[in-house]
Write an enzyme that holds these catalytic residues in place. Structure first.
Site, PDB file in Angstrom:
ATOM      1  N   LYS A  91      -8.850   8.283  68.836  1.00 44.15           N
ATOM      2  CA  LYS A  91      -9.031   8.745  67.469  1.00 44.15           C
ATOM      3  C   LYS A  91      -9.471   7.550  66.637  1.00 44.15           C
ATOM      4  O   LYS A  91      -9.018   6.426  66.869  1.00 44.15           O
ATOM      5  CB  LYS A  91      -7.731   9.315  66.900  1.00 44.15           C
ATOM      6  N   HIS A 148       5.977   7.657  68.836  1.00 45.55           N
ATOM      7  CA  HIS A 148       5.430   8.509  67.766  1.00 45.55           C
ATOM      8  C   HIS A 148       6.001   8.120  66.400  1.00 45.55           C
ATOM      9  O   HIS A 148       6.005   8.918  65.469  1.00 45.55           O
ATOM     10  CB  HIS A 148       5.732  10.006  68.023  1.00 45.55           C
ATOM     11  N   ARG A 169      -3.451   1.102  66.673  1.00 49.22           N
ATOM     12  CA  ARG A 169      -2.198   1.689  67.118  1.00 49.22           C
ATOM     13  C   ARG A 169      -1.817   1.072  68.462  1.00 49.22           C
ATOM     14  O   ARG A 169      -2.632   0.991  69.377  1.00 49.22           O
ATOM     15  CB  ARG A 169      -2.353   3.197  67.298  1.00 49.22           C
ATOM     16  N   GLY A 185       2.588  17.514  71.230  1.00 48.77           N
ATOM     17  CA  GLY A 185       1.230  17.445  71.742  1.00 48.77           C
ATOM     18  C   GLY A 185       1.290  17.223  73.232  1.00 48.77           C
ATOM     19  O   GLY A 185       2.246  17.626  73.898  1.00 48.77           O
ATOM     20  N   ARG A 195      -3.031  25.812  74.555  1.00 50.48           N
ATOM     21  CA  ARG A 195      -3.950  26.911  74.217  1.00 50.48           C
ATOM     22  C   ARG A 195      -4.275  27.745  75.450  1.00 50.48           C
ATOM     23  O   ARG A 195      -4.265  28.983  75.407  1.00 50.48           O
ATOM     24  CB  ARG A 195      -5.229  26.339  73.596  1.00 50.48           C
ATOM     25  N   ILE A 251       0.181  20.682  68.993  1.00 51.29           N
ATOM     26  CA  ILE A 251       0.866  21.947  69.263  1.00 51.29           C
ATOM     27  C   ILE A 251       1.688  22.361  68.054  1.00 51.29           C
ATOM     28  O   ILE A 251       1.658  23.527  67.633  1.00 51.29           O
ATOM     29  CB  ILE A 251       1.761  21.825  70.512  1.00 51.29           C
ATOM     30  N   GLU A 311       1.268  21.839  64.965  1.00 52.92           N
ATOM     31  CA  GLU A 311       0.459  22.272  63.824  1.00 52.92           C
ATOM     32  C   GLU A 311      -0.316  23.555  64.102  1.00 52.92           C
ATOM     33  O   GLU A 311      -0.764  24.208  63.162  1.00 52.92           O
ATOM     34  CB  GLU A 311      -0.548  21.176  63.451  1.00 52.92           C
ATOM     35  N   ASN A 312      -0.484  23.911  65.376  1.00 51.96           N
ATOM     36  CA  ASN A 312      -1.435  24.971  65.714  1.00 51.96           C
ATOM     37  C   ASN A 312      -0.877  26.109  66.553  1.00 51.96           C
ATOM     38  O   ASN A 312      -1.637  27.003  66.925  1.00 51.96           O
ATOM     39  CB  ASN A 312      -2.639  24.366  66.453  1.00 51.96           C
ATOM     40  N   GLU A 371      -1.731   9.933  61.458  1.00 52.24           N
ATOM     41  CA  GLU A 371      -1.359   8.597  61.920  1.00 52.24           C
ATOM     42  C   GLU A 371      -2.381   7.555  61.481  1.00 52.24           C
ATOM     43  O   GLU A 371      -2.015   6.409  61.193  1.00 52.24           O
ATOM     44  CB  GLU A 371      -1.211   8.605  63.446  1.00 52.24           C
TER      45      GLU A 371
END
Length: 394
Positions: free
Chosen positions: A17, A176, A87, A206, A281, A328, A330-331, A381
Protein backbone atom coordinates in the site's frame (compact mmCIF):
# COMPACT_ATOMS: atom_id res chain seq x y z
CA UNK A 1 7.33 26.85 6.12
CA UNK A 2 5.56 25.27 3.08
CA UNK A 3 3.33 22.27 3.73
CA UNK A 4 5.39 19.08 3.78
CA UNK A 5 4.93 16.05 1.50
CA UNK A 6 5.31 12.57 3.00
CA UNK A 7 5.42 9.33 1.04
CA UNK A 8 4.13 6.35 2.99
CA UNK A 9 5.21 2.85 1.99
CA UNK A 10 3.45 -0.09 3.61
CA UNK A 11 5.00 -3.33 2.34
CA UNK A 12 3.04 -6.43 3.32
CA UNK A 13 3.78 -10.07 2.69
CA UNK A 14 2.05 -10.03 -0.72
CA UNK A 15 1.11 -6.39 -1.22
CA UNK A 16 2.32 -2.79 -1.05
CA UNK A 17 0.00 0.00 0.00
CA UNK A 18 1.31 3.48 -0.71
CA UNK A 19 0.16 7.04 -0.29
CA UNK A 20 1.57 10.50 -0.95
CA UNK A 21 0.32 12.81 1.79
CA UNK A 22 0.51 16.57 2.22
CA UNK A 23 0.19 17.79 5.80
CA UNK A 24 -2.37 20.46 4.87
CA UNK A 25 -4.64 18.17 2.84
CA UNK A 26 -7.08 15.56 4.15
CA UNK A 27 -6.93 13.58 0.91
CA UNK A 28 -3.90 11.88 -0.63
CA UNK A 29 -2.14 13.32 -3.68
CA UNK A 30 -1.57 9.75 -4.87
CA UNK A 31 -2.49 6.43 -3.35
CA UNK A 32 -2.80 2.86 -4.42
CA UNK A 33 -2.10 -0.80 -3.94
CA UNK A 34 0.12 -3.40 -5.52
CA UNK A 35 -1.48 -6.74 -4.72
CA UNK A 36 -1.10 -10.48 -5.28
CA UNK A 37 2.65 -9.92 -5.62
CA UNK A 38 4.62 -12.95 -6.72
CA UNK A 39 1.61 -14.47 -8.48
CA UNK A 40 0.45 -14.40 -12.12
CA UNK A 41 -2.34 -12.01 -11.03
CA UNK A 42 0.03 -9.38 -9.58
CA UNK A 43 -1.22 -5.88 -10.39
CA UNK A 44 -0.55 -2.25 -9.45
CA UNK A 45 -3.57 0.05 -8.94
CA UNK A 46 -3.31 3.76 -8.23
CA UNK A 47 -5.46 6.86 -8.03
CA UNK A 48 -4.37 10.46 -8.55
CA UNK A 49 -7.21 12.94 -8.09
CA UNK A 50 -10.03 11.72 -10.34
CA UNK A 51 -7.65 9.67 -12.47
CA UNK A 52 -7.20 5.98 -11.72
CA UNK A 53 -5.26 3.32 -13.58
CA UNK A 54 -3.73 -0.14 -13.26
CA UNK A 55 -0.61 -1.86 -14.52
CA UNK A 56 -0.15 -5.61 -14.92
CA UNK A 57 2.79 -6.93 -12.88
CA UNK A 58 2.30 -10.62 -13.78
CA UNK A 59 4.71 -12.62 -11.63
CA UNK A 60 6.28 -9.47 -10.24
CA UNK A 61 7.38 -9.30 -6.62
CA UNK A 62 8.01 -6.31 -4.32
CA UNK A 63 11.02 -4.99 -6.25
CA UNK A 64 9.08 -4.87 -9.53
CA UNK A 65 6.16 -3.07 -7.87
CA UNK A 66 8.43 -0.46 -6.28
CA UNK A 67 10.22 0.11 -9.58
CA UNK A 68 6.86 1.03 -11.15
CA UNK A 69 5.56 2.93 -8.14
CA UNK A 70 8.35 5.40 -7.37
CA UNK A 71 8.28 7.12 -10.81
CA UNK A 72 4.56 7.77 -10.25
CA UNK A 73 5.47 9.64 -7.07
CA UNK A 74 7.94 11.83 -8.96
CA UNK A 75 5.29 12.69 -11.57
CA UNK A 76 2.73 13.60 -8.89
CA UNK A 77 4.79 15.70 -6.49
CA UNK A 78 3.84 19.33 -6.00
CA UNK A 79 7.04 20.67 -4.48
CA UNK A 80 9.75 18.60 -2.80
CA UNK A 81 9.33 15.31 -0.97
CA UNK A 82 10.26 15.85 2.69
CA UNK A 83 10.39 12.32 4.11
CA UNK A 84 9.33 8.72 3.61
CA UNK A 85 7.47 6.86 6.32
CA UNK A 86 7.77 3.07 6.34
CA UNK A 87 5.52 0.62 8.11
CA UNK A 88 7.55 -1.99 9.99
CA UNK A 89 5.63 -4.85 11.55
CA UNK A 90 7.92 -6.00 14.36
CA UNK A 91 10.07 -3.70 16.45
CA UNK A 92 10.57 -5.99 19.44
CA UNK A 93 10.99 -4.33 22.83
CA UNK A 94 13.56 -1.90 21.50
CA UNK A 95 11.24 0.37 19.50
CA UNK A 96 8.49 2.02 21.53
CA UNK A 97 7.81 4.78 18.99
CA UNK A 98 8.59 5.82 15.44
CA UNK A 99 12.24 6.67 14.70
CA UNK A 100 14.60 7.76 11.94
CA UNK A 101 16.12 4.86 10.01
CA UNK A 102 19.89 4.41 9.92
CA UNK A 103 22.15 1.37 9.46
CA UNK A 104 21.71 0.35 13.10
CA UNK A 105 17.91 0.50 12.87
CA UNK A 106 17.94 -1.52 9.63
CA UNK A 107 20.05 -4.17 11.32
CA UNK A 108 17.67 -4.27 14.28
CA UNK A 109 14.70 -4.76 11.92
CA UNK A 110 16.61 -7.54 10.15
CA UNK A 111 17.46 -9.19 13.47
CA UNK A 112 13.78 -9.20 14.44
CA UNK A 113 12.73 -10.82 11.15
CA UNK A 114 12.46 -14.36 12.64
CA UNK A 115 9.56 -13.05 14.75
CA UNK A 116 7.69 -11.77 11.67
CA UNK A 117 9.05 -13.82 8.74
CA UNK A 118 6.23 -12.86 6.36
CA UNK A 119 6.53 -9.13 7.03
CA UNK A 120 9.84 -7.70 8.28
CA UNK A 121 11.81 -8.90 5.21
CA UNK A 122 9.15 -7.31 2.98
CA UNK A 123 9.29 -4.11 5.05
CA UNK A 124 13.08 -4.03 4.57
CA UNK A 125 12.66 -4.40 0.81
CA UNK A 126 10.63 -1.21 0.74
CA UNK A 127 13.06 0.61 3.02
CA UNK A 128 16.16 -0.33 1.07
CA UNK A 129 14.64 0.35 -2.35
CA UNK A 130 13.39 3.77 -1.26
CA UNK A 131 16.66 4.67 0.47
CA UNK A 132 18.58 3.80 -2.69
CA UNK A 133 16.39 6.14 -4.73
CA UNK A 134 16.13 8.88 -2.08
CA UNK A 135 19.35 8.68 -0.03
CA UNK A 136 19.19 12.36 0.95
CA UNK A 137 15.72 12.16 2.54
CA UNK A 138 14.81 11.25 6.14
CA UNK A 139 13.35 7.75 6.28
CA UNK A 140 11.15 7.01 9.29
CA UNK A 141 10.14 3.59 10.62
CA UNK A 142 6.69 3.31 12.22
CA UNK A 143 6.32 0.03 14.11
CA UNK A 144 3.12 -2.02 14.44
CA UNK A 145 4.33 -3.24 17.81
CA UNK A 146 5.01 0.21 19.31
CA UNK A 147 1.39 0.95 20.28
CA UNK A 148 1.28 -2.22 22.35
CA UNK A 149 4.31 -1.33 24.49
CA UNK A 150 1.79 -0.01 27.04
CA UNK A 151 0.63 -3.57 27.82
CA UNK A 152 1.14 -4.44 31.51
CA UNK A 153 3.32 -7.46 32.37
CA UNK A 154 0.24 -9.55 33.21
CA UNK A 155 -0.81 -9.18 29.57
CA UNK A 156 2.54 -9.51 27.79
CA UNK A 157 4.35 -12.20 29.80
CA UNK A 158 4.12 -15.88 28.90
CA UNK A 159 4.13 -18.46 31.71
CA UNK A 160 7.54 -19.80 30.68
CA UNK A 161 10.88 -19.73 32.56
CA UNK A 162 11.92 -16.18 33.38
CA UNK A 163 15.27 -16.55 31.62
CA UNK A 164 13.50 -16.90 28.27
CA UNK A 165 12.08 -13.43 28.73
CA UNK A 166 15.17 -11.84 30.29
CA UNK A 167 17.67 -13.29 27.82
CA UNK A 168 15.66 -14.11 24.66
CA UNK A 169 12.88 -11.49 24.94
CA UNK A 170 10.16 -14.14 24.64
CA UNK A 171 6.95 -12.24 25.35
CA UNK A 172 3.77 -11.04 23.69
CA UNK A 173 4.25 -8.01 21.43
CA UNK A 174 1.05 -7.56 19.43
CA UNK A 175 0.62 -6.13 15.92
CA UNK A 176 -1.69 -3.92 13.82
CA UNK A 177 -0.92 -1.22 16.40
CA UNK A 178 -1.06 1.60 13.85
CA UNK A 179 -4.56 0.53 12.79
CA UNK A 180 -5.90 -0.04 16.31
CA UNK A 181 -4.56 3.35 17.38
CA UNK A 182 -6.07 5.17 14.39
CA UNK A 183 -9.56 3.67 14.62
CA UNK A 184 -9.79 4.13 18.40
CA UNK A 185 -9.08 7.86 17.94
CA UNK A 186 -11.71 8.00 15.19
CA UNK A 187 -14.21 6.13 17.37
CA UNK A 188 -13.77 8.60 20.21
CA UNK A 189 -14.25 11.57 17.86
CA UNK A 190 -17.31 9.95 16.23
CA UNK A 191 -18.86 9.30 19.66
CA UNK A 192 -18.11 12.70 21.21
CA UNK A 193 -15.72 11.18 23.75
CA UNK A 194 -12.19 12.18 24.69
CA UNK A 195 -9.50 9.78 23.49
CA UNK A 196 -8.07 9.81 27.03
CA UNK A 197 -11.45 8.90 28.55
CA UNK A 198 -12.85 6.22 26.24
CA UNK A 199 -12.55 2.44 26.14
CA UNK A 200 -12.80 0.29 23.03
CA UNK A 201 -12.59 -3.24 21.74
CA UNK A 202 -11.07 -3.09 18.25
CA UNK A 203 -11.19 -5.92 15.70
CA UNK A 204 -8.80 -5.48 12.75
CA UNK A 205 -9.87 -8.22 10.34
CA UNK A 206 -8.12 -9.10 7.11
CA UNK A 207 -5.71 -11.73 5.84
CA UNK A 208 -4.05 -10.98 9.18
CA UNK A 209 -6.44 -10.33 12.06
CA UNK A 210 -6.20 -9.19 15.66
CA UNK A 211 -8.24 -7.76 18.50
CA UNK A 212 -7.17 -5.06 20.93
CA UNK A 213 -8.45 -3.65 24.23
CA UNK A 214 -7.81 0.11 24.25
CA UNK A 215 -8.30 1.92 27.55
CA UNK A 216 -8.05 5.71 27.58
CA UNK A 217 -5.90 5.84 24.47
CA UNK A 218 -3.54 3.00 25.44
CA UNK A 219 -3.36 -0.61 24.32
CA UNK A 220 -3.89 -2.82 27.38
CA UNK A 221 -4.18 -6.24 25.72
CA UNK A 222 -4.18 -7.71 22.23
CA UNK A 223 -4.64 -11.10 20.62
CA UNK A 224 -1.36 -11.45 18.68
CA UNK A 225 1.74 -12.39 20.61
CA UNK A 226 5.44 -13.04 20.05
CA UNK A 227 4.67 -13.39 16.35
CA UNK A 228 1.64 -12.54 14.17
CA UNK A 229 0.58 -16.22 14.31
CA UNK A 230 -1.03 -16.10 17.77
CA UNK A 231 -4.69 -15.29 18.31
CA UNK A 232 -7.54 -15.24 15.80
CA UNK A 233 -8.18 -17.44 12.79
CA UNK A 234 -6.74 -15.56 9.79
CA UNK A 235 -6.49 -15.97 6.03
CA UNK A 236 -3.76 -18.61 5.99
CA UNK A 237 -2.63 -18.49 9.64
CA UNK A 238 -4.06 -20.87 12.21
CA UNK A 239 -4.15 -18.52 15.17
CA UNK A 240 -4.17 -20.26 18.55
CA UNK A 241 -3.47 -24.00 18.55
CA UNK A 242 -2.39 -26.41 21.28
CA UNK A 243 1.30 -25.62 21.95
CA UNK A 244 1.98 -29.37 21.84
CA UNK A 245 0.83 -29.59 18.21
CA UNK A 246 4.42 -29.18 17.02
CA UNK A 247 5.69 -32.17 19.00
CA UNK A 248 2.59 -34.23 18.12
CA UNK A 249 3.13 -33.72 14.36
CA UNK A 250 6.86 -34.33 14.69
CA UNK A 251 6.30 -37.62 16.54
CA UNK A 252 3.40 -38.97 14.51
CA UNK A 253 4.21 -37.69 11.01
CA UNK A 254 7.92 -36.98 11.24
CA UNK A 255 7.42 -33.36 10.21
CA UNK A 256 10.26 -30.88 10.67
CA UNK A 257 9.85 -27.60 12.54
CA UNK A 258 10.12 -25.75 9.25
CA UNK A 259 7.31 -27.80 7.69
CA UNK A 260 5.05 -27.29 10.70
CA UNK A 261 5.73 -23.54 10.79
CA UNK A 262 4.98 -23.26 7.08
CA UNK A 263 1.73 -25.18 7.51
CA UNK A 264 0.56 -22.99 10.40
CA UNK A 265 1.46 -19.74 8.63
CA UNK A 266 0.64 -20.51 5.00
CA UNK A 267 -1.76 -23.45 4.73
CA UNK A 268 -4.09 -22.97 7.70
CA UNK A 269 -6.73 -20.44 8.80
CA UNK A 270 -9.64 -19.84 6.43
CA UNK A 271 -7.77 -21.63 3.64
CA UNK A 272 -7.08 -24.74 5.70
CA UNK A 273 -10.56 -24.95 7.20
CA UNK A 274 -12.40 -24.41 3.92
CA UNK A 275 -10.07 -26.28 1.60
CA UNK A 276 -11.03 -23.56 -0.87
CA UNK A 277 -9.67 -20.04 -0.31
CA UNK A 278 -8.24 -17.55 2.18
CA UNK A 279 -10.44 -14.78 0.74
CA UNK A 280 -13.58 -14.05 2.76
CA UNK A 281 -15.41 -12.80 -0.35
CA UNK A 282 -14.90 -16.13 -2.09
CA UNK A 283 -15.95 -18.04 1.03
CA UNK A 284 -19.15 -16.04 1.48
CA UNK A 285 -20.15 -16.76 -2.11
CA UNK A 286 -19.35 -20.45 -1.68
CA UNK A 287 -21.31 -20.58 1.59
CA UNK A 288 -24.38 -19.26 -0.22
CA UNK A 289 -23.96 -22.09 -2.74
CA UNK A 290 -23.87 -24.70 0.01
CA UNK A 291 -20.11 -25.30 0.34
CA UNK A 292 -19.75 -26.96 3.76
CA UNK A 293 -16.05 -26.11 4.15
CA UNK A 294 -16.66 -22.41 3.47
CA UNK A 295 -19.54 -22.34 5.97
CA UNK A 296 -17.37 -24.02 8.63
CA UNK A 297 -14.46 -21.64 8.04
CA UNK A 298 -16.70 -18.58 8.47
CA UNK A 299 -18.35 -19.99 11.60
CA UNK A 300 -15.02 -20.82 13.26
CA UNK A 301 -13.62 -17.41 12.27
CA UNK A 302 -16.56 -15.55 13.84
CA UNK A 303 -16.78 -17.70 16.98
CA UNK A 304 -13.08 -17.37 17.73
CA UNK A 305 -13.30 -13.62 17.07
CA UNK A 306 -16.22 -13.24 19.48
CA UNK A 307 -14.42 -15.31 22.10
CA UNK A 308 -11.35 -13.07 21.82
CA UNK A 309 -13.41 -9.87 22.08
CA UNK A 310 -15.18 -11.19 25.18
CA UNK A 311 -11.83 -12.05 26.77
CA UNK A 312 -10.46 -8.57 25.99
CA UNK A 313 -13.14 -6.96 28.19
CA UNK A 314 -11.03 -8.07 31.18
CA UNK A 315 -8.56 -5.29 30.32
CA UNK A 316 -11.12 -2.43 30.26
CA UNK A 317 -12.61 -0.39 33.11
CA UNK A 318 -15.79 -0.08 31.03
CA UNK A 319 -16.84 -0.67 27.43
CA UNK A 320 -17.73 2.32 25.24
CA UNK A 321 -18.03 0.28 22.07
CA UNK A 322 -16.71 -2.29 19.62
CA UNK A 323 -14.94 -1.30 16.40
CA UNK A 324 -14.77 -3.37 13.21
CA UNK A 325 -12.04 -2.43 10.75
CA UNK A 326 -9.70 -3.94 8.13
CA UNK A 327 -10.69 -5.46 4.80
CA UNK A 328 -13.09 -8.02 6.30
CA UNK A 329 -14.22 -5.88 9.22
CA UNK A 330 -15.15 -3.00 6.92
CA UNK A 331 -16.77 -5.04 4.16
CA UNK A 332 -18.49 -8.11 5.60
CA UNK A 333 -21.90 -7.52 7.17
CA UNK A 334 -22.16 -11.31 7.53
CA UNK A 335 -19.02 -11.58 9.68
CA UNK A 336 -20.08 -8.64 11.84
CA UNK A 337 -23.56 -10.09 12.35
CA UNK A 338 -22.42 -13.64 13.16
CA UNK A 339 -19.77 -12.32 15.56
CA UNK A 340 -22.17 -10.06 17.45
CA UNK A 341 -24.66 -12.93 17.77
CA UNK A 342 -22.08 -14.78 19.88
CA UNK A 343 -21.72 -11.74 22.19
CA UNK A 344 -25.29 -11.72 23.52
CA UNK A 345 -24.03 -11.50 27.12
CA UNK A 346 -22.75 -7.99 26.29
CA UNK A 347 -26.30 -6.99 25.17
CA UNK A 348 -25.07 -6.24 21.66
CA UNK A 349 -27.51 -6.03 18.78
CA UNK A 350 -27.09 -4.72 15.25
CA UNK A 351 -29.34 -2.55 13.10
CA UNK A 352 -29.64 -4.72 9.99
CA UNK A 353 -29.97 -1.85 7.52
CA UNK A 354 -27.05 0.09 9.00
CA UNK A 355 -24.89 -3.04 9.01
CA UNK A 356 -25.67 -3.78 5.36
CA UNK A 357 -24.88 -0.18 4.37
CA UNK A 358 -21.33 -0.23 5.79
CA UNK A 359 -19.25 -1.63 2.94
CA UNK A 360 -16.71 -0.25 0.44
CA UNK A 361 -15.42 2.59 2.57
CA UNK A 362 -18.72 3.53 4.24
CA UNK A 363 -18.42 3.57 8.02
CA UNK A 364 -20.53 4.54 10.97
CA UNK A 365 -22.58 3.14 13.85
CA UNK A 366 -24.34 -0.16 13.17
CA UNK A 367 -25.81 -0.96 16.60
CA UNK A 368 -29.55 -1.09 17.23
CA UNK A 369 -31.02 1.75 19.30
CA UNK A 370 -30.68 1.25 23.03
CA UNK A 371 -27.77 -1.21 22.72
CA UNK A 372 -24.00 -0.69 23.20
CA UNK A 373 -22.07 0.97 20.38
CA UNK A 374 -20.82 -1.09 17.47
CA UNK A 375 -18.93 0.96 14.88
CA UNK A 376 -17.50 0.27 11.45
CA UNK A 377 -14.48 2.53 10.91
CA UNK A 378 -12.34 2.28 7.76
CA UNK A 379 -8.76 2.14 8.89
CA UNK A 380 -6.16 4.48 7.45
CA UNK A 381 -2.77 3.19 8.48
CA UNK A 382 -1.10 5.32 5.82
CA UNK A 383 -2.55 8.53 7.32
CA UNK A 384 -1.38 7.50 10.79
CA UNK A 385 2.09 6.62 9.49
CA UNK A 386 2.30 10.05 7.81
CA UNK A 387 1.31 11.73 11.10
CA UNK A 388 3.91 9.73 13.03
CA UNK A 389 6.55 10.58 10.39
CA UNK A 390 5.80 14.29 10.75
CA UNK A 391 6.04 13.95 14.53
CA UNK A 392 9.57 12.53 14.22
CA UNK A 393 10.58 15.33 11.84
CA UNK A 394 9.30 17.85 14.40
Amino acid sequence: MPARNILVINCGSSSIKFALANEERSDFLLHGLAERLGSPEAVLHWQRGEQSDSQDLAGGAHEAALARLLPLVEQTLEGPLHAIGHRVVHGGERFTQACRIDAEVRQAIRATAPLAPLHNPANLLGIEAAMALYPQLPHIAVFDTAFHQSLPPRAYRYAVPDALYREQHVRRYGFHGTSHRYVSHQAAEMSGLAVGDSNWLSAHLGNGSSTCAIANGQSRDTSMGLTPLEGLVMGTRSGDVDPNLHSHLARTLGWSLEKIDHMLNNDSGLLGLSGLSNDMRTLEQAREQGHAGAALAIEVFCYRLAKSLAAMTCALPRLDGIIFTGGIGENSPLVRNLTVQHLHVLDLQLDGAANARCVRGVGGPIHAAGHPRVLVIPTNEERQIALDTLAVLD
